[in-house]
Design a protein around this motif. Sequence first.
Motif, PDB file in Angstrom:
ATOM      1  N   GLU A 125      -2.927   5.381  -1.540  1.00  0.00           N
ATOM      2  CA  GLU A 125      -3.941   4.327  -1.438  1.00  0.00           C
ATOM      3  C   GLU A 125      -4.521   4.263  -0.025  1.00  0.00           C
ATOM      4  O   GLU A 125      -5.712   4.021   0.151  1.00  0.00           O
ATOM      5  N   THR A 126      -3.680   4.482   0.961  1.00  0.00           N
ATOM      6  CA  THR A 126      -4.123   4.397   2.353  1.00  0.00           C
ATOM      7  C   THR A 126      -5.107   5.504   2.693  1.00  0.00           C
ATOM      8  O   THR A 126      -6.170   5.247   3.258  1.00  0.00           O
TER       9      THR A 126
ATOM     10  N   LYS B  56      -8.820   5.215   1.729  1.00  0.00           N
ATOM     11  CA  LYS B  56      -9.716   4.310   2.462  1.00  0.00           C
ATOM     12  C   LYS B  56     -10.512   5.101   3.502  1.00  0.00           C
ATOM     13  O   LYS B  56     -10.014   6.071   4.078  1.00  0.00           O
ATOM     14  N   ASP B  57     -11.739   4.632   3.764  1.00  0.00           N
ATOM     15  CA  ASP B  57     -12.637   5.322   4.688  1.00  0.00           C
ATOM     16  C   ASP B  57     -11.998   5.608   6.041  1.00  0.00           C
ATOM     17  O   ASP B  57     -12.156   6.688   6.595  1.00  0.00           O
ATOM     18  N   ARG B  58     -11.303   4.640   6.581  1.00  0.00           N
ATOM     19  CA  ARG B  58     -10.748   4.773   7.935  1.00  0.00           C
ATOM     20  C   ARG B  58      -9.666   5.847   8.012  1.00  0.00           C
ATOM     21  O   ARG B  58      -9.380   6.377   9.081  1.00  0.00           O
ATOM     22  N   TYR B  59      -9.053   6.178   6.867  1.00  0.00           N
ATOM     23  CA  TYR B  59      -7.907   7.082   6.856  1.00  0.00           C
ATOM     24  C   TYR B  59      -8.145   8.380   6.082  1.00  0.00           C
ATOM     25  O   TYR B  59      -7.285   9.252   6.101  1.00  0.00           O
ATOM     26  N   ASN B  60      -9.297   8.502   5.419  1.00  0.00           N
ATOM     27  CA  ASN B  60      -9.483   9.692   4.579  1.00  0.00           C
ATOM     28  C   ASN B  60      -9.584  10.977   5.384  1.00  0.00           C
ATOM     29  O   ASN B  60      -9.452  12.060   4.848  1.00  0.00           O
TER      30      ASN B  60
ATOM     31  N   LYS C 289       0.816  -1.210   0.000  1.00  0.00           N
ATOM     32  CA  LYS C 289       0.000   0.000   0.000  1.00  0.00           C
ATOM     33  C   LYS C 289       0.853   1.265   0.000  1.00  0.00           C
ATOM     34  O   LYS C 289       1.797   1.397   0.762  1.00  0.00           O
TER      35      LYS C 289
ATOM     36  N   LYS D 227      -0.643  -5.476   9.348  1.00  0.00           N
ATOM     37  CA  LYS D 227      -1.958  -4.834   9.207  1.00  0.00           C
ATOM     38  C   LYS D 227      -2.613  -4.602  10.568  1.00  0.00           C
ATOM     39  O   LYS D 227      -3.327  -3.617  10.763  1.00  0.00           O
TER      40      LYS D 227
ATOM     41  N   ASP E 264      -7.331   0.077  11.449  1.00  0.00           N
ATOM     42  CA  ASP E 264      -8.335  -0.931  11.104  1.00  0.00           C
ATOM     43  C   ASP E 264      -7.839  -2.354  11.362  1.00  0.00           C
ATOM     44  O   ASP E 264      -8.418  -3.314  10.892  1.00  0.00           O
TER      45      ASP E 264
END
Length: 197
Positions: free
Chosen positions: A38-39, A42-46, A34, A140, A145
């Motif tokens: 890209e990270t 993602k919803d958790r990081y936007n 990643k 991960k 997440d």
Amino acid sequence: MQLYWNIQELTFEPVEISFKDEVSTNHFARLRPKSLAETIAKDRYNQFEPIVIEKYNEYLEWNIGEFLVYLKENGDNFYMRFLNQYGDLKFGTFRIEDKRYLSKKGIYAYSIDGEIKYIGRCLDNFQKRVNNGYGRISPKNCYLDGRNTNCRMNNLIIENMKQIKFHVCVMDNEEEIKEAEKYLIRKIDPSWNIQKY
């Protein structure tokens, strides 16, 4: 080790834990492939996107792990915002190998010098819970997440690997496993259990 639940004696058998010598730091850096871009998509990081675009735009194509280590090494604590609260600890690898227990389920306990530190339940099998869960941390799991309980427990066990003992009480009925775990946590109040029933 004998404990009691509902007038029932629960026998906890000792099971040897095998440790690998290697202890890793910056384990989160091993996450591949990643990129930072890209990270943050993602919803958790936007939520971090505005800060990244403003301050770290030239690093968008960097691997996320390499980027976070770079920040850490340069004293920029922004890297911690991508990790769960246990994501930047020391981790190691351990496992149980006793074939009598690998496919069994039930209640388990970690103890140090005879004091129970953690009580848990296993509804699938001890091999999955120990060898693939607490005993081997995926990079991960270090992230927001990921599975922070796995990180926390791995670190506690690794920090105490010379004294830690592992015990299992084999049980078959899942409802009894759940009830016995709750009861024992309430009764013993182990210091490593965060969830108190």
